[in-house]
Design a protein around this motif. Structure first.
Motif, short mmCIF file in Angstrom:
data_model
loop_
_atom_site.label_atom_id
_atom_site.label_comp_id
_atom_site.label_asym_id
_atom_site.label_seq_id
_atom_site.Cartn_x
_atom_site.Cartn_y
_atom_site.Cartn_z
N VAL A 156 0.85 -1.20 0.00
CA VAL A 156 0.00 0.00 0.00
C VAL A 156 0.88 1.24 0.00
O VAL A 156 1.82 1.33 0.80
N CYS A 157 0.56 2.19 -0.88
CA CYS A 157 1.21 3.50 -0.83
C CYS A 157 0.16 4.51 -0.34
O CYS A 157 -0.74 4.89 -1.09
N PRO A 158 0.26 4.93 0.94
CA PRO A 158 -0.76 5.82 1.51
C PRO A 158 -0.42 7.28 1.19
O PRO A 158 -0.01 8.04 2.08
N TYR A 159 -0.61 7.71 -0.05
CA TYR A 159 -0.05 9.00 -0.49
C TYR A 159 -0.60 10.19 0.30
O TYR A 159 0.12 11.14 0.60
N LEU A 160 -1.88 10.15 0.67
CA LEU A 160 -2.44 11.31 1.38
C LEU A 160 -1.96 11.35 2.84
O LEU A 160 -1.72 12.43 3.39
N ALA A 161 -1.79 10.20 3.45
CA ALA A 161 -1.27 10.16 4.83
C ALA A 161 0.16 10.71 4.86
O ALA A 161 0.52 11.48 5.75
N LEU A 162 0.97 10.33 3.86
CA LEU A 162 2.35 10.84 3.80
C LEU A 162 2.35 12.35 3.56
O LEU A 162 3.13 13.09 4.15
N GLU A 163 1.45 12.81 2.68
CA GLU A 163 1.34 14.24 2.40
C GLU A 163 0.90 14.98 3.67
O GLU A 163 1.37 16.09 3.96
N THR A 164 -0.01 14.37 4.45
CA THR A 164 -0.47 14.97 5.71
C THR A 164 0.71 15.09 6.69
O THR A 164 0.84 16.09 7.40
N CYS A 165 1.57 14.06 6.74
CA CYS A 165 2.78 14.13 7.59
C CYS A 165 3.66 15.31 7.18
O CYS A 165 4.16 16.06 8.04
N ARG A 166 3.83 15.47 5.86
CA ARG A 166 4.71 16.55 5.36
C ARG A 166 4.11 17.92 5.69
O ARG A 166 4.79 18.83 6.15
N GLN A 167 2.80 18.02 5.48
CA GLN A 167 2.12 19.31 5.75
C GLN A 167 2.23 19.66 7.24
O GLN A 167 2.53 20.80 7.60
N TRP A 168 2.03 18.66 8.09
CA TRP A 168 2.11 18.88 9.55
C TRP A 168 3.51 19.37 9.93
O TRP A 168 3.67 20.31 10.69
N ARG A 169 4.55 18.70 9.36
CA ARG A 169 5.92 19.04 9.73
C ARG A 169 6.28 20.47 9.29
O ARG A 169 7.03 21.17 9.98
N LEU A 170 5.72 20.91 8.17
CA LEU A 170 6.07 22.24 7.65
C LEU A 170 5.19 23.35 8.22
O LEU A 170 5.43 24.53 7.98
N SER A 171 4.14 22.97 8.98
CA SER A 171 3.22 24.00 9.49
C SER A 171 3.93 24.88 10.52
O SER A 171 4.83 24.43 11.23
N THR A 172 3.51 26.13 10.59
CA THR A 172 4.12 27.10 11.51
C THR A 172 4.03 26.61 12.94
O THR A 172 4.98 26.72 13.72
N LYS A 173 2.88 26.03 13.30
CA LYS A 173 2.65 25.57 14.68
C LYS A 173 3.69 24.51 15.06
O LYS A 173 4.31 24.58 16.13
N THR A 174 3.90 23.53 14.16
CA THR A 174 4.86 22.46 14.47
C THR A 174 6.28 23.02 14.57
O THR A 174 7.03 22.68 15.50
N VAL A 175 6.64 23.87 13.61
CA VAL A 175 7.98 24.46 13.60
C VAL A 175 8.24 25.20 14.91
O VAL A 175 9.29 25.03 15.54
N ASN A 176 7.24 25.98 15.37
CA ASN A 176 7.40 26.74 16.62
C ASN A 176 7.53 25.82 17.83
O ASN A 176 8.34 26.07 18.72
N MET A 177 6.71 24.76 17.86
CA MET A 177 6.75 23.84 19.00
C MET A 177 8.10 23.13 19.09
O MET A 177 8.65 22.92 20.17
N MET A 178 8.64 22.78 17.92
CA MET A 178 9.96 22.13 17.92
C MET A 178 11.05 23.12 18.34
O MET A 178 11.96 22.78 19.10
N ARG A 179 10.89 24.34 17.87
CA ARG A 179 11.88 25.37 18.20
C ARG A 179 11.88 25.65 19.70
O ARG A 179 12.91 25.88 20.31
N ASN A 180 10.68 25.61 20.32
CA ASN A 180 10.55 25.93 21.75
C ASN A 180 10.78 24.71 22.65
O ASN A 180 10.57 24.78 23.86
N GLY A 181 11.14 23.59 22.02
CA GLY A 181 11.44 22.39 22.81
C GLY A 181 10.21 21.69 23.37
O GLY A 181 10.31 20.83 24.25
#
Length: 1106
Positions: free
Chosen positions: A285-310
């Motif tokens: 199975v290639c779950p293309y939308l789930a992988l795209e959702t992972c990428r979108q989440w990682r690039l979102s401002t909220k995720t970037v900020n949370m990672m930056r703030n530890g």
């Protein structure tokens, strides 16, 4: 010579030549018969891993539109996909699955929600995918498969995938592979000419296209719902339906072995969904939308900020997708392991699911052979449900963010949850104020709930005239049929556990200890209560003199935590837990932060160290093994009834019949909606069936086989009121279990954070400051059960019956209610409504019969000896010599029980020196207590020293045996399982699984099979010889010493081993040949450091940290 056949081994006798071949010889002959290695090297290829994409492919609006169209909710994205991308594992949740079955729900569900995973119960054992991963593999082969009997190089022409989870690059590599000649088939259906019939027509043409492609030489069919532009009038076929239809069509036309099916889909993001697709025919199975959702989440401002703030661990975009893929893979291993399947290639197309809510038309087209007992949706109704998601992507009204359906967590406006805040508030008011009208409001709330479970589709009707309630059996008699669920002390707090036990004892019902032992302070009635408080149990309030906090039902689960002889002899009933409703087929884990000093003491373990409860596969490997465990428990406590807890699934009737023939007294059927302290979300949601079906099948199969009178039938899962009791009774149950609702009655507010140890009212926490907030008193639960019993009485009076006995098993009282369901009118309840007659005895006669006996046993002969009796009575020392044969099972168990009942686990000051001569049957010297010194001259079968708590056990062969004892196997498999003390010395080798879950015993043995010291939490094991694979897996405490040298010894003075003297005299030379296995929790113990510092300094002893 004297040896044994281990797992996967064989011997062959050639009758013509008179040769006997051993395992390796046979395999060498077969392997060298053809140039297999050459064929594989020349023809078999491996798909090379391709890196994950490092940027998003779609913009945010397109991702949202796809997610809406394909049925994602915000819970799926935030709780499932994002958790997997962050942590690399499936999300954990708690409590149970208390939402309506998908077919009864008023909300749209993806097709996967109509499928429940099947799981092993006794018939074949579950596997532990973490600790026993060495026997498991997710490898899968792509390409044409030839006839396996036609040997030749052509069969090797395939591509190996290391796992069925593909990224976009890997899928592209497969599609471009010239030898596979792949064909992409789009899976959309056109509704421009109307919805009716559109799905059937499209499935037919999809199957024809697949058929044609395979006949034209394609070895790879890619079913894809990827489209550059989604069209409002062309919704996607539910991908599981498309896969199943093509798979079945190719089978029926003799083409299935000629091609593999791979899926490129947006409709797959959870482990259960992957398992369904693979189980119904997809190889990958290639779950293309789930992988795209992972990428979108990682690039979102909220995720970037949370990672930056530890606030969140930093992961790269590739790592997020790799984590998601890793979580899916480990989730798949868990799903396979529940059924005892070790290879994904065995699972592919195996259809190990049960269907709840799809009609025969759908099953015949796509899921042929799967059990679907209650019928359900037609293809047109399925099309309508798929369309209900699809239209959201094109509607102007649709919000600019994903909807939260509330399938996992309760939320206002979301899916209905049986255990909801309003329900718990109403119940608290009724039981705390002892207010009948408040209980009536609670009843009304339940009566007005949406249809959630199968029993909601039924009502009870009688042709009799009502009678006065005064003529109906009293409430105090009805409550004796009530039990509470097996909730372990550890998962819930001491306060909750004891309050529930005291309440049930006041009523004459039964509470269940769950897994984890019981504090002896709870075994005596309280005599020191003043103003509701007792110095004996100072943390409880609302007590009365005469209260007892003991659990009448004591659980024996696969972890054996706290299972000592004294624990067993102080039980009224002993429950063998085969499965748990919330996560059948799995073991459990108590997180380290819940293992307080008190919990660790009861479980013979270390505070703060996580405790692993393995899946039930050690001494419950088969129905014969289960029968042996039942025998062992009847042996140690002949006064306790033995129950076996199973979870509802198709085929449970057969298992229950085996349990009845195995001499159990009680069978408990749990529904899939039972609670849990912690479990993967997919297990809570997607395994196990409704108890209505499990109970019906069990009751009827037992009647068919003439076994119903031997068995008390108990049922639990989502019980909340007298209505549930009446339903279960008319379907055949004698006793009724209440789990989550009993916790709610004693104070639980359904915060659903049990797994975090942060329960705000101290019900499911081990933290002192939170436990201090526990609001419950035993009287609250007493009030609740009396209200339920009165509700049952009122209903019986209305029906014109005087007692419970009169309605048990009377399915003719059940009638389908005239209800219009939202999704379908095609539910068929005829299976539940059918009847195969009634037992010859009334329910009360069945419940009051004597405990089933083991019959005449060797222990009884020993206990009738006046010397033995006097030695036990007056703590004297005696010597006895007895002959034993392999029909003598569980020898010493009954004697140990008598000693434990009188003196506890460590109080006996006498000594019984008993020597047995011969071949001992299973479970020799089980549950030994201190003061028993047992010697066996001969050999023994499986389970030697099972559950021993003290004493000494020596097993040695007779003198002048004619073979080398060190090289021979003298005791069987699973010896010393769950031992909590004592010493065992074995001259010779043991089988597989030696000292599994040992917590304090010490052992010396001359060699073992696989899985030695698995899950060990304490004690010391010395192996003076070879061990098999997987030694010390999951070992969290204790020490193991293993001699890394071919020949072996045992302490000379114990067993007379010839080599012992030599090794002891050359100790300095032999010491460096030992490996010391030290789990992290033991690193600071003196044995692990100080004593050995001298030799370690010389660089001679390897210390292996587990």
């Amino acid at each position: 010579m004297k040896g044994r056949l281990g797992p996967g081994m064989m011997i062959t006798a050639d009758l013509q030549s008179g040769q006997v071949y051993e395992n390796t010889d046979i395999k060498k002959i077969v392997a060298s018969s053809h140039p297999y290695k050459k064929w594989l090297t020349e023809n078999m290829r491996t798909l090379k891993p391709v890196n994950f994409l490092s940027s998003v492919v779609m913009d945010n609006d397109t991702i949202l539109r796809n997610q809406q169209a394909f049925g994602y909710s915000s819970e799926d994205v935030q709780m499932v996909i994002e958790t997997m991308a962050t942590q690399g594992k499936e999300p954990t949740f708690c409590m149970g699955d208390d939402i309506p079955l998908a077919v009864l729900s008023q909300k749209s569900h993806m097709i996967y929600d109509y499928f429940k995973q099947r799981f092993a119960q006794v018939t074949n054992p579950a596997i532990d995918p973490l600790r026993e991963g060495l026997v498991m593999s997710l490898e899968v082969n792509i390409g044409k498969r030839g006839n396996i009997l036609d040997i030749g190089p052509h069969n090797a022409s395939q591509i190996i995938l290391s796992s069925p989870v593909l990224n976009e690059g890997e899928l592209e590599a497969l599609i471009k592979d010239p030898s596979l000649n792949s064909q992409i088939l789009q899976t959309f259906f056109d509704i421009r000419k109307g919805l009716e019939g559109s799905l059937v027509k499209t499935l037919k043409s999809l199957c024809e296209a697949a058929d044609e492609a395979v006949r034209d030489g394609s070895q790879l069919l890619v079913l894809s719902d990827r489209s550059d532009e989604l069209e409002p009038t062309c919704p996607a076929i539910p991908i599981l339906l498309a896969v199943g239809s093509v798979h079945q069509h190719l089978i029926q036309n003799g083409l299935r072995m000629s091609a593999s099916i791979v899926v490129e889909t947006a409709q797959c993001f959870s482990t259960h969904q992957f398992a369904c697709l693979i189980g119904y025919g997809a190889s990958a199975v290639c779950p293309y939308l789930a992988l795209e959702t992972c990428r979108q989440w990682r690039l979102s401002t909220k995720t970037v900020n949370m990672m930056r703030n530890g606030k969140m661990p930093t992961v790269t975009i590739e790592q997020a997708q790799r984590n998601f893929s890793k979580a899916v893979k480990s989730g798949l291993l868990k799903i396979l392991s529940k059924m005892g399947i070790s290879l994904l290639s065995s699972y592919c197309g195996a259809q190990i699911f049960e269907i709840y809510g799809l009609g025969q038309e759908v099953v015949d087209i796509a899921f042929c052979g799967s059990v679907s007992k209650i019928g359900g949706l037609t293809l047109d109704e399925l099309a309508r449900e798929a369309l209900s998601f699809w239209v959201k992507a094109f509607s102007e009204d649709t919000a600019k963010r994903l909807e939260n359906f509330g399938f996992i967590q309760f939320r206002p406006g979301g899916e209905y949850h049986g255990n909801n805040p309003e329900m718990s508030k109403l119940l608290h008011k009724a039981v705390r104020q002892k207010n009948e009208s408040a209980y009536s409001i609670y009843q009304q709330h339940l009566a007005n709930r949406p249809i959630s479970v199968l029993r909601d589709l039924l009502e009870i009707k009688s042709d009799r005239s009502p009678i006065p309630v005064g003529k109906v059996e009293p409430a105090i008699s009805i409550v004796q049929r009530f039990c509470t669920g097996g909730m372990s002390l550890g998962a819930i707090s001491r306060e909750t556990h004891e309050a529930i036990a005291i309440a049930m004892n006041r009523l004459g019902g039964k509470s269940n200890s769950g897994e984890g032992g019981e504090d002896p302070v709870r075994w005596s009635p309280l005599t020191d209560v003043v103003d509701g408080y007792s110095p004996t149990l100072p943390h409880l309030k609302g007590l009365q003199n005469g209260d007892t906090a003991t659990s009448a039902i004591k659980q024996v689960a696969s972890g054996r935590f706290g299972v000592t002889p004294t624990f067993l002899v102080n039980a009224d009933q002993l429950e063998i837990k085969i499965a748990q409703g919330a996560k059948p087929g799995e073991g459990g884990q108590l997180p380290g932060k819940k293992v307080s000093a008190y919990i660790a003491r009861l479980r013979n373990s270390k505070p703060g160290v996580p405790l692993i409860s393995p899946p039930p596969h050690h001494d419950i490997y088969s129905i014969e093994d289960l029968a042996q465990l039942i025998f062992d428990l009847h042996q140690v406590n002949p006064k306790a009834k033995v129950s076996v807890k199973l979870v509802a699934e198709a085929g449970i009737g057969t298992v229950a019949s085996g349990v009845a023939k195995g001499n159990a007294d009680i069978v408990q059927i749990s529904g899939h909606d039972g609670g849990t302290g912690a479990s993967p979300v997919s297990s809570i949601k997607h395994a196990g069936g409704p108890w209505e079906l499990g109970l019906t099948e069990t009751h009827q199969t037992l009647i068919q086989n003439g076994l119903r009178e031997r068995i008390i039938l108990r049922v639990d899962g989502g019980f909340k009121s007298g209505f549930d009791v009446l339903m279960a009774a008319s379907m055949g149950a004698d006793e009724y279990g209440f789990g989550s609702v009993a916790m709610i009655a004693t104070g639980c507010i359904m915060a659903r954070i049990c797994h975090t140890n942060n329960c705000p009212v101290g019900v499911a926490s081990q933290r002192e400051e939170l436990r201090a907030r526990f609001p419950g008193v035993p009287g609250d639960l007493v009030n609740y059960f009396l209200y339920v019993a009165e509700e049952v009485r009122g209903a019986l009076a209305q029906l014109g019956y005087e007692k419970m006995d009169d309605i048990i098993g009377r399915t003719e009282l059940l009638r389908p209610r005239q209800i219009s369901l939202m999704k379908t009118q095609h539910i068929d309840l005829s299976y539940i409504l059918s009847s195969l007659g009634l037992p010859k005895w009334s329910s009360t006669e069945i419940r009051k019969q004597d405990v089933h006996s083991n019959g005449p046993v060797l222990d009884e002969i020993l206990l009738s000896d006046s010397e033995v009796l006097e030695a036990i009575e007056h703590e004297k020392e005696i010597k006895k010599s007895v002959l034993i044969s392999n029909v003598d099972r569980a020898v010493c168990g009954r004697i140990a029980g008598v000693i434990a009942k009188k003196y506890g686990d460590a109080g006996f000051a006498g000594q019984l020196n008993i020597t047995f001569n011969g071949s001992a049957g299973q479970s020799f010297a089980c549950f030994l207590t201190p003061g028993m010194k047992i010697r066996l001259v001969g050999e023994a079968n499986d389970y030697v020293g099972k559950g021993m708590a003290g004493g000494e056990l020596v097993v040695a062969p007779p003198e002048n045996i004619g073979f080398c004892p060190e090289d021979a196997t003298i005791v069987g498999n699973t010896c010393l399982y769950g031992a909590t003390g004592g010493q065992i010395f074995v001259r010779g080798k043991a089988g597989e699984r030696f000292a599994v879950r040992n917590s304090l015993a010490q052992a010396v043995v001359e060699g073992t099979g696989d899985h030695c010291c698995e899950y060990m939490t304490g004690g010391c094991v010395v192996v003076l010889g070879k061990v098999g694979r997987n030694v010390a897996a999951g070992m969290t405490g204790g020490l193991a010493y293993i001699l890394d040298e071919d020949e072996t010894l045992i302490q000379k003075e114990k067993t007379g081993s010839l080599k012992g003297g030599a090794i002891l005299s050359e100790w300095e030379a032999y010491l460096p040949l030992f490996w010391q296995l030290v789990p992290p929790s033991e690193e600071d113990t003196p044995e692990a450091c100080a004593e050995f510092e001298r030799v370690i300094a010389a660089g001679r002893v390897p210390v292996q940290t587990a």
